[in-house]
Design an enzyme around this catalytic site. Structure first.
Site, PDB file in Angstrom:
ATOM      1  N   VAL A 114       0.699  -1.328   0.100  1.00 14.48           N
ATOM      2  CA  VAL A 114      -0.088  -0.111  -0.076  1.00 14.48           C
ATOM      3  C   VAL A 114       0.906   1.264  -0.012  1.00 14.48           C
ATOM      4  O   VAL A 114       0.143   2.608  -0.149  1.00 14.48           O
ATOM      5  CB  VAL A 114      -0.822  -0.025   1.143  1.00 14.48           C
ATOM      6  CG1 VAL A 114      -2.092  -0.924   1.294  1.00 14.48           C
ATOM      7  CG2 VAL A 114      -0.245  -0.061   2.421  1.00 14.48           C
ATOM      8  N   GLY A 115       2.066   1.114  -0.036  1.00  8.63           N
ATOM      9  CA  GLY A 115       3.118   2.230   0.147  1.00  8.63           C
ATOM     10  C   GLY A 115       4.359   1.916   0.177  1.00  8.63           C
ATOM     11  O   GLY A 115       4.806   0.780   0.763  1.00  8.63           O
ATOM     12  N   LYS A 116       5.442   2.910  -0.137  1.00 10.11           N
ATOM     13  CA  LYS A 116       6.792   2.909  -0.109  1.00 10.11           C
ATOM     14  C   LYS A 116       7.296   4.079   0.044  1.00 10.11           C
ATOM     15  O   LYS A 116       6.721   5.157  -0.272  1.00 10.11           O
ATOM     16  CB  LYS A 116       7.181   2.634  -1.743  1.00 10.11           C
ATOM     17  CG  LYS A 116       7.097   1.159  -2.282  1.00 10.11           C
ATOM     18  CD  LYS A 116       7.793   0.716  -3.469  1.00 10.11           C
ATOM     19  CE  LYS A 116       7.496  -0.636  -3.967  1.00 10.11           C
ATOM     20  NZ  LYS A 116       8.172  -0.867  -5.285  1.00 10.11           N
ATOM     21  N   GLY A 117       8.463   4.173   0.935  1.00 10.02           N
ATOM     22  CA  GLY A 117       9.107   5.114   1.352  1.00 10.02           C
ATOM     23  C   GLY A 117      10.524   5.240   1.550  1.00 10.02           C
ATOM     24  O   GLY A 117      10.957   4.197   0.877  1.00 10.02           O
TER      25      GLY A 117
ATOM     26  N   PHE B 284      12.302   4.202   3.945  1.00 13.02           N
ATOM     27  CA  PHE B 284      12.738   3.323   4.840  1.00 13.02           C
ATOM     28  C   PHE B 284      12.389   1.918   4.220  1.00 13.02           C
ATOM     29  O   PHE B 284      13.234   0.772   4.586  1.00 13.02           O
ATOM     30  CB  PHE B 284      11.761   3.353   6.075  1.00 13.02           C
ATOM     31  CG  PHE B 284      10.183   3.297   5.676  1.00 13.02           C
ATOM     32  CD1 PHE B 284       9.420   2.257   5.339  1.00 13.02           C
ATOM     33  CD2 PHE B 284       9.520   4.386   5.602  1.00 13.02           C
ATOM     34  CE1 PHE B 284       8.286   2.265   5.068  1.00 13.02           C
ATOM     35  CE2 PHE B 284       8.080   4.557   5.149  1.00 13.02           C
ATOM     36  CZ  PHE B 284       7.537   3.379   5.020  1.00 13.02           C
ATOM     37  N   GLY B 285      11.408   1.621   3.329  1.00 12.15           N
ATOM     38  CA  GLY B 285      11.015   0.552   2.771  1.00 12.15           C
ATOM     39  C   GLY B 285       9.618   0.393   2.284  1.00 12.15           C
ATOM     40  O   GLY B 285       9.181   1.348   1.414  1.00 12.15           O
ATOM     41  N   GLU B 286       8.863  -0.620   2.609  1.00 12.34           N
ATOM     42  CA  GLU B 286       7.603  -0.543   2.273  1.00 12.34           C
ATOM     43  C   GLU B 286       6.366  -0.860   3.379  1.00 12.34           C
ATOM     44  O   GLU B 286       6.905  -1.339   4.294  1.00 12.34           O
ATOM     45  CB  GLU B 286       7.466  -2.016   1.212  1.00 12.34           C
ATOM     46  CG  GLU B 286       8.312  -1.913   0.037  1.00 12.34           C
ATOM     47  CD  GLU B 286       8.406  -3.194  -0.742  1.00 12.34           C
ATOM     48  OE1 GLU B 286       8.840  -3.081  -1.759  1.00 12.34           O
ATOM     49  OE2 GLU B 286       8.061  -4.365  -0.039  1.00 12.34           O
TER      50      GLU B 286
ATOM     51  N   ASP C 274       9.337  14.710  12.531  1.00 15.89           N
ATOM     52  CA  ASP C 274       8.931  14.696  10.885  1.00 15.89           C
ATOM     53  C   ASP C 274       7.527  14.790  10.706  1.00 15.89           C
ATOM     54  O   ASP C 274       6.994  13.913  10.038  1.00 15.89           O
ATOM     55  CB  ASP C 274       9.535  13.346  10.414  1.00 15.89           C
ATOM     56  CG  ASP C 274       9.801  13.389   9.047  1.00 15.89           C
ATOM     57  OD1 ASP C 274       9.595  14.344   8.463  1.00 15.89           O
ATOM     58  OD2 ASP C 274       9.830  12.189   8.430  1.00 15.89           O
TER      59      ASP C 274
END
EC number: 2.7.11.30
Length: 493
Positions: A201-204, A206-208, A323
């Site tokens: 559902v998402g990536k950033g 940091f990872g997934e 953040d």
């Protein structure tokens, strides 16, 4: 001459003849002795041989000396290749020889038969090899499963699955026990290792983030790569801070490391909110005035709890997020928010007056950085500095929400803060020039003045954006102001 003397003379001549014959030796046919009329003499034997050479029979006849005869080499035949005979009378090797007739050749194989003869054994060997490999792998898998079962069975017995408890029950038990941090570590491991991942559902950076299922319930799984172990450990540590649990902070469930055989994955399991981040929510939806106030109040409530120190044996240190942005805030089903992504958070120990700053080179998001962070004037030895930086970022998030609020049918399109002043991925220098040097802030549209709620929200934003951090509102002050607004707008956060 008397008869007696004549007999003696005859006997002597006979003996001489016999001696002469014995001295001459055995006479044999010799095919190579053309100079002596193809004859040879020997003390051994006469020798005759026929040999197959280049498909033809080649005949040889000669004498064999006594040493050669004693060696027993020349008088032996080889099946179908040579036929050799030795004899011991004069010219006894003057014979005709032939090799024995060979048995008829076996029928030659045609291309089809040859292919079958080669292919069938190869196939059988391949099948045998595959069966052997499969059997070994199956045995290995059985061993691993047995080993895993032996390791994890006590956890399952200890826990939960058989007890029929839901995640809410587990979280409630952890809260009621007085820790207010999260389920016990054994329970966390049991949960993490029985989750079935559904979809990403998402990536950033940091990872997934994955949507997963545990015992029929939805969970979110944040998967870090092994190189980001420090971020994973820090976030798990912050989430498990005593008394951190709050309805407006993402509910932590479990942290575990999983080895898939190739590399190690670091899992952080939390509550799943299908509406996604506030960033996604605002891109998809227009909000009402009451909806805007609910979102803003829930953010302020979560941040106030994070910033607040709870004194006591089961106390909570003050924590600053570092953040805050719309992508790090999730929207729940009831259209309230939960603050997430605590990997860069700092904790304050008021007794020792120390600040626990993560050993992580990553900093916050440049677009949301406070002026003192951009121009490097922030006093990192004072914990209040980190809380004030959070407040500046919250003011920008409120601006994003307010733009999507519909008043009299008018609504602004979604935009990120400073969208009209800096590029899509601004540098520190570009943000410093706008925020610190030019002292610019996001524009507050004039039509907000026609709505009391937007006027109040605009005032809160300006007081969150002061260049002087000490002049900014506190999270608790923001919460109280919006709570009063919520009463007027008849909304329940």
């Amino acid at each position: 001459m008397t008869p007696a003397r004549r007999s003696a003379l005859s006997l002597a001549l006979l003996l001489v003849a016999l001696a002469s014959d014995l001295a001459a030796g055995l006479k044999c046919v010799c095919l190579l002795c053309d100079s002596s009329n193809f004859t040879c003499q020997t003390e051994g034997a006469c020798w005759a041989s026929v040999m197959l050479t280049n498909g033809k029979e080649q005949v040889s006849k000669s004498c064999v000396s006594l040493p050669e005869l004693n060696a027993q080499v020349f008088c032996h035949s080889s099946n179908n290749v040579t036929k050799t005979e030795c004899c011991f009378t004069d010219f006894c090797n003057n014979i005709t020889q032939h090799l024995p007739t060979a048995s008829p050749d076996a029928p030659r194989l045609g291309p089809t038969e040859l292919t079958v003869v080669i292919t069938v054994p190869v196939c059988l060997l391949s099948i045998a090899a595959m069966l052997t490999i499969w059997a070994c792998q199956d045995r290995q898998c059985t061993y691993r499963k047995t080993k895993r079962h032996n390791v994890e069975e006590p956890l399952a017995e200890y826990s939960l699955v058989n007890a029929g408890k839901t995640l809410k029950d587990l979280i409630y038990d952890a809260t009621a026990s007085g820790s207010g941090s999260g389920p016990p570590l054994l329970v966390q491991r049991t949960i993490a290792r029985t989750i079935v991942l559904q979809e990403i559902v998402g990536k950033g950076r940091f990872g997934e983030v994955w949507h997963g299922r545990w015992c029929g319930e939805d969970v979110a799984v944040k998967i870090f790569s092994s190189r980001d172990e420090r971020s994973w450990f820090r976030e798990a540590e912050i989430y498990q801070t005593v008394m951190l649990r709050h309805e407006n902070i993402l509910g932590f469930i479990a942290a575990d490391n999983k080895d898939n055989g190739t590399w190690t994955q670091l899992w952080l399991v939390s509550e799943y909110h299908e509406q996604g981040s506030l960033y996604d929510y605002l891109n998809r939806n227009i909000v009402t005035v009451a909806g805007m106030v609910k979102l803003a109040l829930s953010i302020a409530s979560g941040l106030a709890h994070l910033h607040m120190e709870i004194v006591g044996t089961q106390g909570k240190p003050a924590i600053a997020h570092r953040d805050i942005k719309s992508k790090n805030i999730l929207v729940k089903k009831c259209d309230t928010c939960a603050i997430a992504d605590l990997g860069l958070a700092v904790k304050h120990d008021s007794i020792m007056n120390t600040i626990d700053i993560p050993q992580n080179p990553k900093v916050g998001t440049k677009r949301y950085m406070a002026p003192e962070m951009l121009d490097d004037t922030m006093n990192v030895n004072i914990f209040e500095s980190f809380k004030r930086a959070d407040i500046y970022s919250v003011g920008l998030v409120y601006w994003e929400i307010a733009r999507r609020c519909s008043v009299g049918g008018l609504v602004e399109e979604y935009q990120l803060p400073y969208y009209d002043m800096v590029p899509s991925d601004p540098s520190i220098e570009e943000m410093r020039k706008v925020v610190c040097d030019q002292k610019l802030r996001p524009n507050l549209p004039n039509q907000w003045q026609s709505c009391e709620a937007l006027r109040v929200m605009g005032r809160i934003m300006r007081e969150c954006w002061y260049a002087n951090g000490a002049a900014r509102l506190t999270a608790l002050r923001v919460k109280k102001t919006i709570s009063q607004l919520c009463v007027k707008e008849d909304c329940k956060a």
